[in-house]
Enzyme design. Structure first.
Site, mmCIF file in Angstrom:
data_model
loop_
_atom_site.group_PDB
_atom_site.id
_atom_site.type_symbol
_atom_site.label_atom_id
_atom_site.label_comp_id
_atom_site.label_asym_id
_atom_site.label_seq_id
_atom_site.Cartn_x
_atom_site.Cartn_y
_atom_site.Cartn_z
ATOM 1 N N MET A 237 52.635 43.033 31.165
ATOM 2 C CA MET A 237 53.175 41.696 30.889
ATOM 3 C C MET A 237 52.371 40.630 31.613
ATOM 4 O O MET A 237 52.077 40.730 32.799
ATOM 5 C CB MET A 237 54.649 41.660 31.329
ATOM 6 C CG MET A 237 55.335 40.359 31.082
ATOM 7 S SD MET A 237 55.372 39.955 29.307
ATOM 8 C CE MET A 237 55.381 38.175 29.395
ATOM 9 N N ASN B 286 52.882 37.596 32.793
ATOM 10 C CA ASN B 286 53.500 36.518 33.567
ATOM 11 C C ASN B 286 52.426 35.708 34.302
ATOM 12 O O ASN B 286 51.503 36.279 34.861
ATOM 13 C CB ASN B 286 54.429 37.093 34.631
ATOM 14 C CG ASN B 286 55.228 38.257 34.110
ATOM 15 O OD1 ASN B 286 56.021 38.097 33.208
ATOM 16 N ND2 ASN B 286 54.999 39.441 34.657
ATOM 17 N N GLU C 241 45.990 41.386 29.316
ATOM 18 C CA GLU C 241 46.962 40.562 30.061
ATOM 19 C C GLU C 241 46.272 39.361 30.704
ATOM 20 O O GLU C 241 46.802 38.255 30.722
ATOM 21 C CB GLU C 241 47.696 41.393 31.118
ATOM 22 C CG GLU C 241 48.411 42.620 30.571
ATOM 23 C CD GLU C 241 49.267 42.370 29.342
ATOM 24 O OE1 GLU C 241 49.817 41.266 29.201
ATOM 25 O OE2 GLU C 241 49.376 43.282 28.498
HETATM 26 N N1 SER Z 1 53.387 40.222 26.082
HETATM 27 C C1 SER Z 1 53.184 41.603 26.414
HETATM 28 C C2 SER Z 1 51.796 41.958 25.935
HETATM 29 O O1 SER Z 1 51.576 42.223 24.794
HETATM 30 C C3 SER Z 1 54.224 42.444 25.827
HETATM 31 O O2 SER Z 1 53.951 43.775 25.890
HETATM 32 O O3 SER Z 1 50.894 41.821 26.639
HETATM 33 ZN ZN ZN Z 2 49.907 40.762 24.693
#
Ligand code: SER
Ligand code: ZN
Length: 576
Positions: free
Chosen positions: A268, A270, A303
């Site tokens: 994730m 974030n 990410e």
């Molecule tokens: N937003 C996340 C991703 O795809 C969910 O797994 O990186």
């Molecule tokens: Zn993603």
């Protein structure tokens, strides 16, 4: 408390929120039996509306609400259901909303919101987990600046992390301590993160293209830290690659990655505090295969790249999920291609698409890259939104060329940095930056199903012309019995029986004759045909001998190709 039943949400019903959140202060008091949470939100009533303010909240115990320091009373002033807290008469201008709540992360087995994993506190807020932390407008287009204070027992939770920069940290009486984090970038709440626990870090540094030093930390439980060298390498490579290929520099002085064993989403993005399932970060030569190492590069890159495609420019609503995911998958595919073998990566990605996504598109779960409705958003994290979405992005690049695509990306960032936008905005940036005709390309977002592209060919030796007839059909899918033709980029080469690409100098597409030249003024060896109609014929002139067509090069569109090319000619490609 009234129980609300599940509700279908439609793209066509989207409307701008009446209330914006400007700054958000969150104060977490982490304890073993429960977590006490205080939020202070500067709310802006966008148009002075008198409509109620509806906050999302699930499994959150409400302790008190204040507006401009004044206690708000249940009944006339607010009401509570199993999923919402509704403020009936908020002030018509700006106001400060303070809410005190209690949650039980230790009993939260949903693995979204705030929960415990191997003794540590951890969050997952995408898609709709923040509403399990506190009452909030859990919408993508409500973007606020967050300051987060975390207080906890120091021996149990020595490490306290959230988004942005660490601005304050100190000890408290009774063996407790706190940390305050400030994120200067506006974000929707799905990008909020908090981690508290016993973790150690591998520390490194990256110097950005403008000379700024960024401290990098990869956090794991003690026993895993030796397996983070490859993740650190991958992160630094991703940061450099995004600068070189997309001109995107990292924007804070700190970047944290946390690897935890219990994590549903895989990983994730974030803001500045990426959280991963351990299996996507840890790798050691004793146990990891080449494929494991490649997966770490891909996911760490993915990410990290979200910082620009997802965080700085985010989605207006969840229907636009592919705006960030399709684009970011495309970016991580390109990154992995540059780090390893481009051909091997492309073959692996296309195989995956054909095996998983084509089957999804052909079955009862077929859906659009941009879905038109959902009940539970979590069900839309699919190969269609991600992988087919990435193919849609790749088709822009195929149609516009690498330089044209980069121009489109630059315009997209220039127009939308700090905004929550839609797939239409991305499309418009690509079109406008290149002054391109992308008519009927947008239907790739709205028509489910894998197009079938049927190609038949013929060579006229006397006229030295080669003809290619294309027919496109998109099979019916649930809720979409009929489909319109779409713009399909068909990349092809014409190969001589000796195995050499012939120079293609012109093509007639049924409407006009186009001359083709490479940078040296010679004909091209790969041409991208724009297949736009249900049936279309292309004629190549000056072809000296019967060529063997090499169709759909680099898998230029996510279609099923049916052609009259003989087995003998197909075999020719495997042998030449
Ligand atoms: N937003 C996340 C991703 O795809 C969910 O797994 O990186
Ligand atoms: Zn993603």
């Amino acid at each position: 408390m009234a129980k609300e039943s599940p509700k279908e949400i439609f793209l066509k019903d989207y409307k701008l929120p009446d209330y914006y959140f400007d700054t958000v202060n969150l104060d977490f008091i982490l304890k073993e039996e429960h977590t006490l949470m205080h939020s202070k939100i500067h709310v802006i009533n966008r148009q002075g509306t008198l409509s109620p303010l509806r906050l999302d909240g699930v499994d959150v115990k409400l302790l008190s609400i204040r507006i401009n320091s004044k206690v708000v009373k249940e009944g006339e002033e607010y009401s509570l259901s199993s999923k919402h807290l509704i403020l009936h008469h908020p002030p018509a201008t700006q106001f400060v909303l303070e809410i005190t709540t209690e949650i039980e992360p230790q009993n939260n087995t949903a693995l979204e919101g705030l929960y415990k994993t191997t003794g540590n506190f951890c969050t997952q807020c995408e898609a709709e987990g923040f509403r399990r932390i506190t009452f909030y407008q859990d919408c993508r287009d409500v973007m606020a600046k967050f300051t987060t204070r975390i207080e906890a027992d120091k021996s149990l939770y020595p490490v306290l992390l959230s988004n942005g920069n660490l601005i304050e940290q100190a000890d408290l009486p009774d063996g407790r301590h706190y940390a305050v984090w400030n994120d200067p970038f506006k974000k929707p709440c799905y990008l909020f993160a908090l981690v508290a626990g016993q973790l150690v870090s591998r520390d490194d540094e990256f110097v950005t293209c403008s000379g700024r030093k960024v401290a990098l930390h990869i956090w794991t439980p003690t026993q895993d830290i030796s397996k983070t060298a490859h993740a650190t390498y991958s992160l630094k490579a991703a940061m450099k690659w995004d600068e070189e290929v997309f001109g995107r520099e990292y924007d804070l002085d700190l970047f944290n990655i946390v690897a935890v064993p219990d994590f549903n989403m895989g990983a994730m993005e974030n803001k500045s505090l990426n959280i991963f399932n351990s299996r996507l970060v840890l790798a050691s030569p004793e146990t990891a295969t080449d494929a494991d190492y490649a997966a770490v590069i891909g996911v760490i890159g993915h990410e990290y790249f979200h910082n620009w495609t997802g965080n700085r420019v985010t989605c207006r609503d969840w229907f636009q999920l592919s705006l960030k995911e399709g684009l970011t998958v495309f970016r991580d595919q390109e990154f992995s291609s540059d780090m390893g073998s481009r051909a091997v990566k492309r073959i692996a990605d296309v195989l995956r698409l054909r095996i998983s996504q084509f089957s999804q598109d052909a079955g009862p779960m077929a859906h659009r890259v941009r879905p038109h409705s959902y009940i539970k958003m979590d069900n839309f994290y699919t190969v269609t939104v991600y992988e087919k979405g990435a193919e849609v992005v790749r088709m822009y690049e195929t149609l516009l060329g690498k330089k044209g695509f980069r121009k489109g990306m630059d315009l997209y960032f220039e127009r939308h940095d700090g905004q929550a936008v839609t797939c239409d905005d991305f499309y418009a940036a690509m079109r406008d930056a290149n002054n391109a005709n992308l008519a009927n390309f947008k239907m790739w977002y709205s028509q489910a199903g894998t197009p079938v592209l049927t190609v038949s060919t013929s060579y006229d030796a006397a006229a030295r012309t080669f003809r290619l007839k294309c027919r496109q059909e998109i099979p019916p899918t649930p809720g979409q019995p009929t489909k319109e033709p779409m713009l399909i980029p068909l990349a092809l080469g014409l190969v001589s029986p000796k195995g050499k690409d012939l120079a293609i100098t012109s093509v007639h597409d049924g409407e006009s004759l186009k001359f083709l030249k490479d940078e040296h003024g010679n004909g091209v060896t790969t041409v991208v045909l724009r297949v736009e109609k249900a049936e279309q014929e292309f004629v190549f002139a000056d072809i000296p001998e019967r060529p063997i067509p090499s169709l759909l090069r680099n898998f230029s569109a996510p279609v099923r190709l049916v052609s009259d090319i003989s087995d003998e000619d197909l075999l020719f490609f495997t042998c030449s």
